[in-house]
Scaffold this motif. Structure first.
Motif, PDB file in Angstrom:
ATOM      1  N   ARG A 690       1.322  30.074  43.753  1.00 12.56           N
ATOM      2  CA  ARG A 690       1.307  28.920  42.810  1.00 12.56           C
ATOM      3  C   ARG A 690      -0.254  28.307  42.286  1.00 12.56           C
ATOM      4  N   ALA A 691      -0.256  27.934  40.957  1.00 12.62           N
ATOM      5  CA  ALA A 691      -1.946  26.633  40.934  1.00 12.62           C
ATOM      6  C   ALA A 691      -1.711  25.616  41.240  1.00 12.62           C
ATOM      7  N   LEU A 692      -2.806  25.330  41.833  1.00 12.87           N
ATOM      8  CA  LEU A 692      -2.902  24.043  41.716  1.00 12.87           C
ATOM      9  C   LEU A 692      -4.057  23.452  41.481  1.00 12.87           C
ATOM     10  N   ASP A 693      -3.775  21.609  41.158  1.00 13.42           N
ATOM     11  CA  ASP A 693      -4.534  21.291  40.192  1.00 13.42           C
ATOM     12  C   ASP A 693      -5.885  21.554  39.883  1.00 13.42           C
ATOM     13  N   ASP A 694      -7.321  22.015  40.988  1.00 11.15           N
ATOM     14  CA  ASP A 694      -8.439  22.511  40.373  1.00 11.15           C
ATOM     15  C   ASP A 694      -8.750  24.353  40.267  1.00 11.15           C
ATOM     16  N   TYR A 695      -7.127  24.546  40.201  1.00  8.92           N
ATOM     17  CA  TYR A 695      -7.091  26.467  39.690  1.00  8.92           C
ATOM     18  C   TYR A 695      -7.628  26.668  37.931  1.00  8.92           C
ATOM     19  N   PRO A 696      -8.310  27.930  37.545  1.00 12.98           N
ATOM     20  CA  PRO A 696      -7.964  27.851  36.807  1.00 12.98           C
ATOM     21  C   PRO A 696      -7.372  27.716  35.291  1.00 12.98           C
ATOM     22  N   GLN A 697      -7.431  26.717  34.423  1.00  5.02           N
ATOM     23  CA  GLN A 697      -6.522  26.383  33.980  1.00  5.02           C
ATOM     24  C   GLN A 697      -6.369  27.587  32.450  1.00  5.02           C
TER      25      GLN A 697
END
Length: 853
Positions: A690-697
């Motif tokens: 699960r990717a958080l907001d600061d993870y590379p989009q």
């Protein structure tokens, strides 16, 4: 003085009592004399040569002749002397009907006293204590209209005639007359005709088992008919054998041996004209009238019976059944014989219950298939054809067509601690289904879950309300398999129950006779009264059942177009797990048609389902039954509303609902809250986290997941249904690889295409069904062209020109496409264009189709 006065009063009381008794005796004596004189006994010669009043004729609804009943006292009756009758038959008759026959004077005083006591207790004539001689007098000598009455006059005349018969005839002569004229059912008068009719042999050759069965029939020929009710006939046979043991004619060992002896019935009717047209229907009508008016009135009354039957439709149904059974015996594709030899068809007018066609077997004269058994009236297991009644009861309790039912492995425990784990027809589980999908695709697990919710008494009550009597009302007899056909019903009953759905919830009683006329029996010369339709189901619920059963798109996944005709039609199939019975029952607002395919002796068929067995016959009969009738749709009653819902979950659409559809609801039952069963999660597909907001989009994509109850999670894992990742993606340092990802958007991993394809930063298309990793199994006994799955796609925002692809081949325009199952592992995805014209492609979903076992 007081004592003298009391003595005088007592003397006056006794004298008055004696005078009253004397008057009563005198009146009774005068009455007996009058009855004796006024009740004429024909001479023995007239008894043996009495002529019939006229031939009874049976006509179809258009006046076409179906049958002219032969004179039961003419040449075909075949009277024979007592010496040419089986001794076992004579003994069985005496034991069953009049154990003191050779000792009584024609009446049984003890039996009459017992009958008088019962009649006084009930306040009406309920018992008669009749001897063989009295029965002979009633059926052979008393006027037919009087013979059917339960009155003191009829009983008195019957007693007088019995005494007179005993005075002028010997006991053997009386018994011979009785056995030669008694009605045994199936329009058979006399033991010789009955013996030939049922067993194809002379009465002198009957063995103990056959004799006991025949001797039990006169008490209630229709109820104990061995062709229509073999179990009831066998039970009556056991009663007769027990009576023979009590009378000292046979030993208990002989009785038990006879009770276990297999019986072989024969038609004994091969000459032209000896059978009616539509024989099962005609005998059904005649038996019904014989029970109502008496067999003598039916045989000798010169009746003209106009029935509800449409002879043209009847013959079309007979032809469709015969041709399809022949096709099952010799399949064109070279596959083996399906071993289906028998079948039945019923056609009703759902508005009034008129029986327009009744085919009891493909060949009445074929003893090898027990052709004389009227399979339209024989109790059989209905398989899934009983499921609409289960769902109707659930709708009454607040469920809707959008209610979600879990089709996942489930074990139920009954009141006795026994575990029951239902399986689906295709041996796979399908996860969450709407009630509409569960009914249309005939999910067994969903049906059992539904019955577990409503309770077995609710289903039995619904069946009774819709006119099904054969299931009874004893919930303890059944388990949850009742909704899969674990009880027995008749084709006529179940078709009548479906007719109530077609008739806006108004139950009709199937009937066969329109009117009767007779010059000799004027009381019958009036149109027949029949039961008026009765409200059995709320019109909204009846409509919803019809709407779901006529939803060809919902059932296409399981049945393809095998059940489609030239107009809207609601239809359901049913197949027992052991291939012994399969059904197709369906209806329009104008006609209800039921078809059963199987074997009368219960032998299993070879992979014959409702689709391949009964459905082709049903389709042909439906087309014939609607000739000349304009197509009509099921009109929704007041209170039905249409609401847009989330296709999965059945609630109001939410921003992340992957697909929407219209659903119909009864007033007040539509969903009130938005869908909360779907979530949209940004994930790193390569790391399944699960990717958080600061993870590379550039490494992420948006996925929609459906939230399932905990009990469905094991199924979701085994079926490969994507689940929301629990792990959170750890942060990664910037690298050349990351920049490379940003510079070169990810293409389709399967095709290698990268040009003009959106990155997964855009909201993608998703395949919402089937789930990734899903496994399907081809169903044995169903043509492969009729086995399809729905492939559906959804998107978070507007995407145009969406097309579903399977194995790189376009299937159809989304959001829903139907794809014919083919063995192997397959890949499916969807493609469309967003507002800027860029191609948007969904992730690939892999699923497997396994060959039929």
């Amino acid at each position: 003085m007081a004592q003298r006065s009391d003595g005088k009063r007592l003397g006056r009381f006794f004298r008055a009592t004696l005078r009253a008794a004397g008057v009563g005796v005198a009146v009774l004596a005068l009455l007996c004399i009058w009855l004796w004189v006024s009740t004429d006994l024909p001479s023995p010669e007239r008894l043996r040569a009495r002529a019939a009043l006229g031939a009874t004729r049976v006509l179809d609804r258009h006046g076409r002749l179906l049958y002219s009943v032969p004179d039961p006292l003419g040449a075909q009756r075949r009277p024979i002397p007592l010496s040419q009758m089986s001794p076992a038959l004579i003994q069985a008759t005496i034991a069953a009907e009049d154990a003191s026959f050779y000792d009584n004077p024609g009446i049984d005083l003890r039996g009459i006293a017992r009958a008088i006591w019962l009649n006084l207790r009930k306040g009406q004539i309920v018992a008669g204590g009749s001897t063989i001689t009295q029965q002979l007098a009633r059926s052979f000598l008393i006027d037919p209209t009087l013979a059917q009455e339960r009155s003191l006059e009829r009983k008195a005349r019957e007693i007088v005639l019995a005494l007179k018969l005993t005075a002028v005839l010997s006991k053997d002569e009386i018994l011979e007359l009785y056995l030669n004229q008694t009605y045994y059912g199936a329009m058979s008068y006399g033991v010789e005709a009955a013996s030939q009719r049922f067993f194809g042999k002379s009465a002198r050759d009957l063995d103990l088992a056959e004799a006991a069965l025949l001797a039990g029939l006169p008490q209630a020929p229709s109820r104990y008919d061995p062709f229509a009710s073999p179990d009831a006939a066998r039970a009556r046979q056991r009663d007769v054998l027990a009576a023979m043991v009590r009378a000292g004619f046979i030993t208990p060992t002989e009785a038990e041996s006879a009770a276990n002896e297999p019986l072989h019935f024969r038609s004994n009717c091969v000459t032209p004209g000896c059978l009616p047209r539509a024989p099962h229907f005609v005998f059904f009508v005649l038996e019904q009238l014989a029970a109502e008016l008496g067999p003598d009135a039916v045989a000798r009354g010169g009746l003209t019976i106009t029935t509800t039957l449409d002879l043209g439709l009847q013959e079309a149904a007979e032809l469709a059944l015969r041709r399809h059974l022949e096709a099952l015996a010799t399949p064109r594709d070279g596959s083996p014989d399906r071993r289906a030899r028998n079948g039945a068809v019923v056609v009703l007018n759902p508005r009034d219950g008129a029986i327009l066609a009744m085919v009891g077997s493909p060949d009445f004269t074929n003893d090898a298939i027990q052709g004389q058994v009227n399979a339209a009236l024989a109790p059989r297991q209905p398989g899934s054809a009983i499921k609409p009644l289960t769902y109707a009861a659930a709708l009454e309790r607040g469920w809707t067509p959008a209610t979600t039912i879990l089709d996942v492995p489930t074990a139920f425990t009954d009141a006795h601690g026994r575990v029951y784990a239902p399986q689906n027809y295709d041996r796979t589980f399908h996860g969450p289904l709407s009630l509409r999908e569960a009914l249309a695709t005939s999910s067994n697990v969903a049906a059992v879950r539904t019955l577990d919710f409503i309770g077995i008494p609710a289903l039995l009550e619904m069946a009774s309300r819709l006119g099904i009597r054969s299931l009874g009302n004893e919930p303890g007899r059944f388990g949850l398999a009742l909704t899969l056909g674990g009880g027995e019903v008749t084709l006529l009953e179940l078709t009548g129950a479906y007719a109530a759905f077609a008739n806006s919830g108004m139950r009709v009683t199937p009937y066969a006779i329109r009117d009767i006329s007779s010059a000799s029996l004027p009381d019958t010369s009036t149109p027949r009264t029949r039961e008026a339709p009765l409200p059995a189901l709320d019109p909204q619920i009846a409509y919803l059942i019809s709407d779901m059963l006529s939803d060809r798109y919902a059932r296409m996944r399981a049945f393809g177009g095998a059940l489609d005709i030239d107009r809207p039609a609601a239809v359901k199939t049913g197949t027992t797990t052991d291939w012994r019975d399969n059904w197709t029952i369906g209806y329009t607002p104008d006609r209800a048609v039921g078809v059963w395919i199987g074997n009368a002796d219960g032998r299993r068929m070879e992979a014959v389902s409702g689709v391949t067995g009964a459905a082709p016959v049903w389709r042909q009969v439906m087309l014939a039954a609607h000739q000349g009738l304009p197509p009509r749709s099921f009109v929704p009653p007041p209170g039905i509303v249409e609401v847009t819902i989330c296709a999965e979950g059945g609630l109001l659409p939410s921003p992340v609902c992957p697909a929407m559809r219209l659903e119909r609801f009864a007033a007040g039952t539509a969903p009130q809250r938005p869908d909360d069963t779907h979530v949209m999660v940004r994930v790193d597909p390569a790391r399944e986290c699960r990717a958080l907001d600061d993870y590379p989009q550039t490494r992420t994509m948006l996925r929609i997941y459906r939230l399932l109850p905990p009990e469905a999670e094991p199924w979701a894992v085994s079926a490969g249904v994507p689940r929301p990742p629990r792990a959170v993606c750890p942060l990664l340092p910037d690298s050349a690889g990351e920049r490379r990802d940003a510079a070169h958007p990810a293409g389709n991993a399967q095709t290698g295409e990268e040009t003009n394809v959106s990155t997964w930063q855009s909201i993608p298309l998703v395949i919402t069904s089937p789930a990734h990793g899903a496994v399907f199994a081809l169903s044995p006994g169903v043509s492969i062209e009729h086995q399809r799955i729905a492939i559906t796609a959804g998107a978070i925002r507007d995407i145009e020109e969406v097309t579903v692809f399977v194995d790189s081949k376009p299937v159809a325009v989304a959001p829903r496409a139907f794809w014919q199952l083919q063995p192997g592992i397959h890949r499916a995805w969807a493609e469309g264009r967003d507002a800027s014209g860029r191609i948007v492609r969904s992730p690939v979903v892999e699923f497997e189709v396994r060959s039929a076992p």
